[in-house]
Design an enzyme around this catalytic site. Structure first.
Site, mmCIF file in Angstrom:
data_model
loop_
_atom_site.group_PDB
_atom_site.id
_atom_site.type_symbol
_atom_site.label_atom_id
_atom_site.label_comp_id
_atom_site.label_asym_id
_atom_site.label_seq_id
_atom_site.Cartn_x
_atom_site.Cartn_y
_atom_site.Cartn_z
ATOM 1 N N GLN A 95 0.846 -1.204 0.000
ATOM 2 C CA GLN A 95 0.000 0.000 0.000
ATOM 3 C C GLN A 95 0.877 1.248 0.000
ATOM 4 O O GLN A 95 1.815 1.353 0.797
ATOM 5 C CB GLN A 95 -0.917 0.012 1.234
ATOM 6 C CG GLN A 95 -1.936 1.158 1.194
ATOM 7 C CD GLN A 95 -2.914 1.146 2.364
ATOM 8 O OE1 GLN A 95 -2.718 0.420 3.348
ATOM 9 N NE2 GLN A 95 -3.956 1.951 2.270
ATOM 10 N N HIS A 101 -8.641 1.652 -1.061
ATOM 11 C CA HIS A 101 -9.032 1.612 -2.473
ATOM 12 C C HIS A 101 -8.936 0.184 -2.987
ATOM 13 O O HIS A 101 -8.153 -0.615 -2.469
ATOM 14 C CB HIS A 101 -8.168 2.545 -3.328
ATOM 15 C CG HIS A 101 -6.694 2.340 -3.145
ATOM 16 N ND1 HIS A 101 -6.007 2.858 -2.078
ATOM 17 C CD2 HIS A 101 -5.778 1.670 -3.881
ATOM 18 C CE1 HIS A 101 -4.734 2.519 -2.161
ATOM 19 N NE2 HIS A 101 -4.572 1.781 -3.249
#
Ligand code: 5GP
Ligand code: ZN
Length: 135
Positions: A95, A101
């Site tokens: 990430q 997301h």
């Protein structure tokens, strides 16, 4: 709630323009600026959650329903041959933007996109340890 220092909050809220392919009250879906393949897109909730641990269950459910809808729509429109849904949590997991997301990654025959891992081995000891912790 939005985080004023978060770029995805600004994009999801429309404060920063983006190539938007879908929008509703809760989500914006945008094209990724550094796509793994043609059509690589990101589902962004409009509310700020850093990761899956912070995400509430209702948003989690709605996000996956949207992922399913987008996968169908994008496959039809782009003519891809397969599809990856990827979601990273924490630096160690890849990430880089700390606003939850979901990656929507269309796949094409011979595209060479590498998302895989080298299969390890589930030892008896590991299996027992994991089952003891999780069952
Ligand atoms: P992560 O590594 O956190 O799972 O994914 C972050 C993704 O966001 C990356 O694929 C990266 O290319 C994309 N990205 C980072 N900044 C921006 C931006 O400002 N706009 C868009 N459209 N994508 C971004
Ligand atoms: Zn945010």
């Amino acid at each position: 709630m939005r985080d004023s220092s978060c770029i995805f909050c600004k994009i999801a809220g429309g404060e920063i323009p983006s190539a938007t392919i879908y929008e509703d009250e809760k989500f914006r879906v945008i094209l990724d600026l550094g796509p793994a393949s043609k059509g690589h897109a990101l589902i962004l909730p409009k509310e700020h959650f850093a990761n899956i641990y912070e995400l509430d269950e209702e948003t989690a459910a709605a996000a996956f329903v949207l992922a399913k809808k987008m996968a169908g729509k994008m496959t039809e429109a782009l003519g891809c041959d397969g599809f990856n849904i990827v979601q990273n949590n924490g630096t160690v997991a890849g990430q880089t933007v700390f606003h939850f997301h979901i990656h929507l990654i269309p796949r094409y025959e011979g595209d060479g996109v590498a998302l895989g891992w080298k299969p390890g081995e589930l030892t008896e000891e590991q299996k027992e340890d994991i089952l003891a912790r999780l069952q």
